[in-house]
Design an enzyme around this catalytic site. Structure first.
Site, PDB file in Angstrom:
ATOM      1  N   ARG A  21       0.846  -1.196   0.000  1.00  0.00           N
ATOM      2  CA  ARG A  21       0.000   0.000   0.000  1.00  0.00           C
ATOM      3  C   ARG A  21       0.878   1.242   0.000  1.00  0.00           C
ATOM      4  NH1 ARG A  21      -1.432   1.891   4.581  1.00  0.00           N
ATOM      5  NH2 ARG A  21      -2.127  -0.074   5.481  1.00  0.00           N
ATOM      6  N   TYR A  63     -17.045  16.809 -14.191  1.00  0.00           N
ATOM      7  CA  TYR A  63     -17.449  15.398 -14.250  1.00  0.00           C
ATOM      8  C   TYR A  63     -18.461  15.109 -13.130  1.00  0.00           C
ATOM      9  CZ  TYR A  63     -17.014  10.351 -14.002  1.00  0.00           C
ATOM     10  OH  TYR A  63     -17.287   9.014 -13.965  1.00  0.00           O
ATOM     11  N   ASP A  78      -8.082  18.648 -13.791  1.00  0.00           N
ATOM     12  CA  ASP A  78      -8.429  17.313 -14.291  1.00  0.00           C
ATOM     13  C   ASP A  78      -8.015  17.303 -15.761  1.00  0.00           C
ATOM     14  OD1 ASP A  78      -9.701  15.115 -15.455  1.00  0.00           O
ATOM     15  OD2 ASP A  78     -11.382  15.167 -14.052  1.00  0.00           O
ATOM     16  N   LYS A  81      -9.326   6.339 -19.062  1.00  0.00           N
ATOM     17  CA  LYS A  81      -9.677   6.888 -20.373  1.00  0.00           C
ATOM     18  C   LYS A  81      -8.485   6.830 -21.340  1.00  0.00           C
ATOM     19  CE  LYS A  81     -13.368   7.632 -17.949  1.00  0.00           C
ATOM     20  NZ  LYS A  81     -13.679   8.901 -17.291  1.00  0.00           N
TER      21      LYS A  81
HETATM   22  C1  LIG Z   1     -14.092   9.269 -15.974  1.00  0.00           C
HETATM   23  C2  LIG Z   1     -13.692  10.578 -15.450  1.00  0.00           C
HETATM   24  C3  LIG Z   1     -13.398  10.758 -14.097  1.00  0.00           C
HETATM   25  C4  LIG Z   1     -13.541   9.655 -13.075  1.00  0.00           C
HETATM   26  O1  LIG Z   1     -12.630   8.627 -13.300  1.00  0.00           O
HETATM   27  P1  LIG Z   1     -12.903   7.083 -12.900  1.00  0.00           P
HETATM   28  O2  LIG Z   1     -11.671   6.404 -13.375  1.00  0.00           O
HETATM   29  O3  LIG Z   1     -14.141   6.664 -13.610  1.00  0.00           O
HETATM   30  O4  LIG Z   1     -13.074   7.054 -11.426  1.00  0.00           O
HETATM   31  C5  LIG Z   1     -12.974  12.004 -13.696  1.00  0.00           C
HETATM   32  N1  LIG Z   1     -12.863  13.034 -14.554  1.00  0.00           N
HETATM   33  C6  LIG Z   1     -13.155  12.901 -15.850  1.00  0.00           C
HETATM   34  C7  LIG Z   1     -13.005  14.074 -16.762  1.00  0.00           C
HETATM   35  C8  LIG Z   1     -13.570  11.679 -16.355  1.00  0.00           C
HETATM   36  O5  LIG Z   1     -13.869  11.557 -17.641  1.00  0.00           O
END
Ligand SMILES: *Cc1c(COP(=O)(O)O)cnc(C)c1O
Length: 400
Positions: A52, A104, A176, A201
């Site tokens: 961890r 998001y 982000d 993504k």
């Molecule tokens: C999908 C997404 C998230 C969240 O990510 P997860 O891996 O699904 O927890 C956060 N910000 C954006 C812009 C996203 O597309």
């Protein structure tokens, strides 16, 4: 081997500190499953003691993403939301966050339904409006949270300008960077403090792993985040860390191809009579087109479009063949999603409408298919519509 800095971005995706395992010469990062590590000395523990806290496979990914974002330290989490939530743990009771108004849905949920229980306040603002951002600042504002381009309306926020306001107010800037990745945009070089990713993504890119990343430049902030990562414990598993490392190797070529296709598809949609509006920072008609070209190397491969009404949208979705209809984005296959019922389902209809996320809006993440196949598919799905295009043309006063 040399790290980032000596080579171009494309080359450093492959030729980096993790290129060769120093022990065996393996050209793929070994997956270290061990949860614990034998300590050879009672008084002096080794670098690794418990997974961890630190694990060699996760560490490899953390080093790669830190280099790619031009930060000093990276952190890998079990999901994008785990990365975002852990970063929010830098806040304390009584602090205030200013966020992009169309963040998001999961970020919206934790800020409005979880952080509020811990006495952390928030204000959503349209971050494209700098004076609105200034007006939202309070004495207790500690974080400016940017998503650019935003989700799902692809609004572009000036990272430099917001980071400057944050610094003037002794606050941090979180970005982000999921939609663009460091291949296109490097927020730390524009003044941001924490870069966050859903590595689910584009970074991994194959719809086969859920993962999150955070990167910082400042050493003190790095220590704080390392402490929080270990305390909260939402770390990324080693198989998943390996999948992200594998996906990263093709990040540049995947994005390059998808952007080329996204531009073509966006232009096609913009000219279609059943499409009311296209949101894509790669279109000259996008209100922040110039800003986007200044702060990023490309517009990314996600676009949204509004059909003229929900009936057309439903008919289109029932006929379209190639893209998968699903939550998520940033994969080799094109993904169509319906923000009102998917990514932004956590928002009430009223909140969505306030933000311009209508029931006629679809988001498309462009994959690696031949764009002409996608355009043909869309053409057929829209033409077979119950609407007569000429009649709509007349109804709309000859527009388009
Ligand atoms: C999908 C997404 C998230 C969240 O990510 P997860 O891996 O699904 O927890 C956060 N910000 C954006 C812009 C996203 O597309």
């Amino acid at each position: 081997m040399n790290g980032q800095g000596t080579f171009s971005f494309e080359t450093s995706l492959l030729h980096n500190r993790q290129k060769i395992d120093p022990v065996t010469g393996a050209v793929s990062v070994p997956i270290q499953h061990a949860s614990t590590f034998h300590q050879f000395h009672i008084d002096q523990f080794g670098k690794y003691d418990y997974s961890r806290s630190l694990n060699p496979t996760r560490e490899a990914l953390e080093e790669v993403i830190a280099d790619l974002e031009e930060g000093t330290r990276g952190f890998a989490f079990s999901s994008g939301m785990a990365a975002i939530s852990t970063a929010f743990l830098l806040l304390s009771q009584g602090d205030h966050v200013i966020l992009s108004d169309d963040v998001y849905g999961g970020t919206f949920r934790i800020v409005t339904q979880v952080l509020t229980r811990y006495g952390i306040e928030h204000t959503f603002v349209d971050m494209t409006n700098i004076s609105a951002v200034r007006q939202a600042v309070r004495p207790n504002t500690k974080v400016f949270y940017i998503e650019t381009p935003s989700n799902p309306l692809l609004k572009v926020t000036d990272i430099k300008a917001i980071s400057k306001i944050a610094k003037e107010n002794d606050a941090l800037t979180f970005v982000d960077n999921t939609f663009l990745t460091p291949a296109l945009q490097k927020p730390l070089t524009l003044g941001a403090d924490v870069v966050l990713h859903s590595a689910t993504k584009f970074l991994s890119g194959h719809s086969d792993v859920v993962a999150g990343l955070a990167v910082v430049k400042d050493e003190i902030l790095a220590e704080k985040l390392a402490f929080l990562q270990n305390s909260f414990g939402a770390v990324l598993g080693v198989q998943d860390a390996w999948l992200v490392l594998r996906g990263l190797k093709t990040l540049h070529v995947r994005l390059e191809q998808s952007i080329k296709s996204a531009k073509k598809i966006a232009s096609f949609l913009e000219d279609h009579p059943l499409v009311e509006k296209v949101y894509y920072p790669g279109l000259k008609s996008h209100p922040q087109y110039v800003l986007q070209t200044e702060q990023a190397k490309g517009p990314g491969a996600v676009l949204s479009f509004e059909l003229i009404n929900e009936q057309v949208l439903r008919s289109f979705l029932s006929k379209v063949q190639i893209p998968v209809f699903a939550v998520s984005l940033g994969a080799v296959e094109s993904i169509l999603s319906y923000p009102a019922k998917m990514s932004h389902a956590a928002m009430s209809q009223i909140e969505r409408e306030k933000r311009g996320i209508s029931n006629n809006l679809l988001r498309l993440s462009v994959g690696l298919e031949n764009p002409d196949d996608l355009i043909n598919d869309f053409t057929v799905a829209l033409n077979e519509n119950c609407y007569d295009e000429r009649e709509i043309y007349v109804q709309r006063g000859g527009r388009k």
